[in-house]
Design a protein around this motif. Structure first.
Motif, PDB file in Angstrom:
ATOM      1  N   CYS A 156       2.799 -13.499 -47.247  1.00  0.00           N
ATOM      2  CA  CYS A 156       1.998 -12.276 -47.388  1.00  0.00           C
ATOM      3  C   CYS A 156       1.017 -12.353 -48.560  1.00  0.00           C
ATOM      4  CB  CYS A 156       2.907 -11.055 -47.543  1.00  0.00           C
ATOM      5  SG  CYS A 156       3.938 -11.068 -49.032  1.00  0.00           S
ATOM      6  N   ILE A 157       0.748 -13.574 -49.051  1.00  0.00           N
ATOM      7  CA  ILE A 157      -0.171 -13.742 -50.180  1.00  0.00           C
ATOM      8  C   ILE A 157      -1.447 -14.437 -49.711  1.00  0.00           C
ATOM      9  CG2 ILE A 157      -0.535 -14.784 -52.443  1.00  0.00           C
ATOM     10  CD1 ILE A 157       2.446 -14.693 -52.908  1.00  0.00           C
ATOM     11  N   PRO A 158      -2.562 -13.723 -49.636  1.00  0.00           N
ATOM     12  CA  PRO A 158      -3.836 -14.392 -49.331  1.00  0.00           C
ATOM     13  C   PRO A 158      -4.210 -15.330 -50.479  1.00  0.00           C
ATOM     14  CG  PRO A 158      -3.993 -11.997 -49.052  1.00  0.00           C
ATOM     15  CD  PRO A 158      -2.718 -12.270 -49.791  1.00  0.00           C
ATOM     16  N   ASP A 159      -4.573 -16.560 -50.153  1.00  0.00           N
ATOM     17  CA  ASP A 159      -4.969 -17.502 -51.199  1.00  0.00           C
ATOM     18  C   ASP A 159      -6.240 -18.231 -50.782  1.00  0.00           C
ATOM     19  OD1 ASP A 159      -4.050 -19.251 -49.260  1.00  0.00           O
ATOM     20  OD2 ASP A 159      -2.943 -20.517 -50.656  1.00  0.00           O
ATOM     21  N   TYR A 160      -6.655 -19.195 -51.609  1.00  0.00           N
ATOM     22  CA  TYR A 160      -7.908 -19.905 -51.336  1.00  0.00           C
ATOM     23  C   TYR A 160      -7.711 -21.128 -50.451  1.00  0.00           C
ATOM     24  CZ  TYR A 160     -10.045 -16.849 -54.758  1.00  0.00           C
ATOM     25  OH  TYR A 160     -10.503 -15.739 -55.418  1.00  0.00           O
ATOM     26  N   GLY A 161      -6.471 -21.488 -50.199  1.00  0.00           N
ATOM     27  CA  GLY A 161      -6.186 -22.517 -49.216  1.00  0.00           C
ATOM     28  C   GLY A 161      -6.544 -23.927 -49.639  1.00  0.00           C
ATOM     29  N   ILE A 162      -6.348 -24.834 -48.713  1.00  0.00           N
ATOM     30  CA  ILE A 162      -6.516 -26.252 -48.997  1.00  0.00           C
ATOM     31  C   ILE A 162      -7.971 -26.624 -49.259  1.00  0.00           C
ATOM     32  CG2 ILE A 162      -6.801 -26.966 -46.592  1.00  0.00           C
ATOM     33  CD1 ILE A 162      -4.941 -29.354 -47.278  1.00  0.00           C
TER      34      ILE A 162
ATOM     35  N   ASN B 246     -10.966 -16.953 -63.955  1.00  0.00           N
ATOM     36  CA  ASN B 246     -11.855 -16.366 -62.949  1.00  0.00           C
ATOM     37  C   ASN B 246     -13.011 -17.284 -62.566  1.00  0.00           C
ATOM     38  OD1 ASN B 246     -10.432 -13.831 -62.886  1.00  0.00           O
ATOM     39  ND2 ASN B 246     -11.383 -13.329 -64.857  1.00  0.00           N
ATOM     40  N   GLU B 247     -12.953 -18.533 -63.018  1.00  0.00           N
ATOM     41  CA  GLU B 247     -14.057 -19.453 -62.762  1.00  0.00           C
ATOM     42  C   GLU B 247     -13.766 -20.426 -61.623  1.00  0.00           C
ATOM     43  OE1 GLU B 247     -14.950 -21.392 -66.435  1.00  0.00           O
ATOM     44  OE2 GLU B 247     -15.218 -19.518 -67.534  1.00  0.00           O
ATOM     45  N   TRP B 248     -12.622 -20.263 -60.983  1.00  0.00           N
ATOM     46  CA  TRP B 248     -12.246 -21.166 -59.891  1.00  0.00           C
ATOM     47  C   TRP B 248     -11.248 -20.452 -58.993  1.00  0.00           C
ATOM     48  CZ3 TRP B 248     -14.768 -25.624 -59.176  1.00  0.00           C
ATOM     49  CH2 TRP B 248     -14.284 -26.509 -58.204  1.00  0.00           C
ATOM     50  N   GLY B 249     -11.176 -20.874 -57.744  1.00  0.00           N
ATOM     51  CA  GLY B 249     -10.188 -20.297 -56.830  1.00  0.00           C
ATOM     52  C   GLY B 249      -8.829 -20.929 -57.062  1.00  0.00           C
ATOM     53  N   HIS B 250      -8.179 -20.539 -58.156  1.00  0.00           N
ATOM     54  CA  HIS B 250      -6.942 -21.210 -58.561  1.00  0.00           C
ATOM     55  C   HIS B 250      -5.753 -20.913 -57.654  1.00  0.00           C
ATOM     56  CE1 HIS B 250      -8.489 -22.961 -62.208  1.00  0.00           C
ATOM     57  NE2 HIS B 250      -8.914 -21.795 -62.653  1.00  0.00           N
TER      58      HIS B 250
ATOM     59  N   ALA C 264      -2.714 -16.647 -61.241  1.00  0.00           N
ATOM     60  CA  ALA C 264      -2.206 -17.825 -60.537  1.00  0.00           C
ATOM     61  C   ALA C 264      -2.218 -19.057 -61.442  1.00  0.00           C
ATOM     62  CB  ALA C 264      -3.055 -18.099 -59.294  1.00  0.00           C
ATOM     63  N   LEU C 265      -1.326 -19.990 -61.147  1.00  0.00           N
ATOM     64  CA  LEU C 265      -1.373 -21.288 -61.815  1.00  0.00           C
ATOM     65  C   LEU C 265      -2.702 -21.962 -61.510  1.00  0.00           C
ATOM     66  CD1 LEU C 265       2.177 -22.729 -61.032  1.00  0.00           C
ATOM     67  CD2 LEU C 265       1.298 -22.150 -63.292  1.00  0.00           C
ATOM     68  N   HIS C 266      -3.212 -22.698 -62.465  1.00  0.00           N
ATOM     69  CA  HIS C 266      -4.492 -23.362 -62.253  1.00  0.00           C
ATOM     70  C   HIS C 266      -4.357 -24.494 -61.237  1.00  0.00           C
ATOM     71  CE1 HIS C 266      -7.092 -21.927 -65.849  1.00  0.00           C
ATOM     72  NE2 HIS C 266      -6.350 -20.952 -65.355  1.00  0.00           N
ATOM     73  N   ALA C 267      -5.448 -24.714 -60.521  1.00  0.00           N
ATOM     74  CA  ALA C 267      -5.451 -25.721 -59.464  1.00  0.00           C
ATOM     75  C   ALA C 267      -5.812 -27.105 -59.982  1.00  0.00           C
ATOM     76  CB  ALA C 267      -6.439 -25.318 -58.366  1.00  0.00           C
ATOM     77  N   LYS C 268      -6.347 -27.166 -61.203  1.00  0.00           N
ATOM     78  CA  LYS C 268      -6.722 -28.459 -61.771  1.00  0.00           C
ATOM     79  C   LYS C 268      -6.597 -28.411 -63.289  1.00  0.00           C
ATOM     80  CE  LYS C 268     -11.707 -27.347 -61.734  1.00  0.00           C
ATOM     81  NZ  LYS C 268     -13.045 -27.857 -61.363  1.00  0.00           N
TER      82      LYS C 268
ATOM     83  N   GLN D  43       0.808 -10.692 -58.173  1.00  0.00           N
ATOM     84  CA  GLN D  43       0.244 -11.494 -57.079  1.00  0.00           C
ATOM     85  C   GLN D  43      -1.283 -11.461 -57.120  1.00  0.00           C
ATOM     86  OE1 GLN D  43       2.053 -10.433 -53.332  1.00  0.00           O
ATOM     87  NE2 GLN D  43       4.063 -11.143 -53.969  1.00  0.00           N
ATOM     88  N   SER D  44      -1.817 -11.452 -58.325  1.00  0.00           N
ATOM     89  CA  SER D  44      -3.260 -11.418 -58.544  1.00  0.00           C
ATOM     90  C   SER D  44      -3.799 -12.833 -58.720  1.00  0.00           C
ATOM     91  CB  SER D  44      -3.578 -10.585 -59.790  1.00  0.00           C
ATOM     92  OG  SER D  44      -4.938 -10.713 -60.152  1.00  0.00           O
ATOM     93  N   CYS D  45      -5.003 -13.060 -58.225  1.00  0.00           N
ATOM     94  CA  CYS D  45      -5.619 -14.387 -58.327  1.00  0.00           C
ATOM     95  C   CYS D  45      -5.765 -14.830 -59.778  1.00  0.00           C
ATOM     96  CB  CYS D  45      -6.986 -14.381 -57.644  1.00  0.00           C
ATOM     97  SG  CYS D  45      -6.908 -14.138 -55.854  1.00  0.00           S
TER      98      CYS D  45
END
Length: 244
Positions: free
Chosen positions: A177-183, A128-132, A111-115, A106-108
């Motif tokens: 229970c997973i903190p994420d970078y959100g919308i 580590n270059e984006w809030g994925h 995570a799957l990439h956001a783009k 459950q590490s950032c």
């Protein structure tokens, strides 16, 4: 010669708008939509919200088809949706190892990439270059996949893809229970890039889990092997956190 109904004329107007603002920008190879003419990055969330308009218009044409031309437009719009959804699926399935890692860590960074690149479907920035970590984007994909499949579209083609979709369900099921970078992709409200629990992510995860539960990804032609399963407790835990 049959005259055009008012609803048909209106749908043609919306079809021109959708084609001008969305479909003309769709990459013919990957099916993805770039952020702009100068930026080839394709955000998962932006692509999904864009394709909802296309899918909605196809449903309207299907319901109000007056002429063969309308049925042709219905098919064209539906296949544009399938192409985009499969483009995102192809990009994500290339990161299947990250899904396995994330279920444990459950590490950032896992995570799957956001783009992705709209031209190739490949990643465009480092881990580590984006809030994925954006659970809402993955959840929205699953929610739209469920709704489009239920409407009759065939998006998933084989059992390998079914297995990956099942893994995506496991990927989001602990959203409560997973903190994420959100919308907004910014993390906590101080905008320091730190993830936090987001109601938008938890809510979309709950909706996706409920929509995917016992869904046959092959539609009417499927069987037990193509059915997605969701642990009942996970959606309820998301609900409990939202009500807290």
């Amino acid at each position: 010669m049959r005259s055009r109904s008012n609803s048909g004329v209106r749908l043609d107007y919306y079809h021109r708008i959708v084609h001008k603002t969305i479909l003309r920008h769709q990459n013919p190879v990957t099916g993805l939509l770039p952020a702009s003419s100068d930026n080839s990055h394709a955000w998962v969330r932006d692509n999904l919200y864009s394709v909802i308009a296309v899918w909605g218009l196809s449903m309207a044409y299907k319901k109000n088809a007056d002429l063969d031309e309308d049925r042709a437009k219905t098919y064209e719009l539906e296949q544009s949706c399938v192409k985009l959804m499969r483009g995102l699926l192809t990009s994500m399935i290339q990161q299947k190892e990250k899904v396995e890692k994330f279920k444990r860590s459950q590490s950032c960074k896992d995570a799957l990439h956001a783009k992705y690149c709209s031209k190739t479907g490949q990643t465009v920035v480092g881990d580590n270059e984006w809030g994925h970590l954006q659970v809402d984007a993955t959840s929205l994909y699953l929610l739209m996949l469920a709704q489009m499949t239920a409407s009759g579209l065939q998006i998933v083609f084989n059992l390998d893809e079914v297995a990956f979709i099942q893994n995506l369900v496991f990927y989001i099921e602990s959203a409560y229970c997973i903190p994420d970078y959100g919308i907004w992709e910014r993390g906590d409200k101080t905008n320091h890039g730190l993830p936090e629990l987001n109601a938008s992510s938890i809510g979309l995860a709950k909706a996706a889990l409920e929509a995917m539960n016992e869904l046959d990804l092959f539609g009417a032609r499927g069987g037990p092997a193509s059915v997605i399963h969701v642990l009942a407790d996970e959606a309820q835990k998301c609900q409990a956190v939202l009500q807290f």
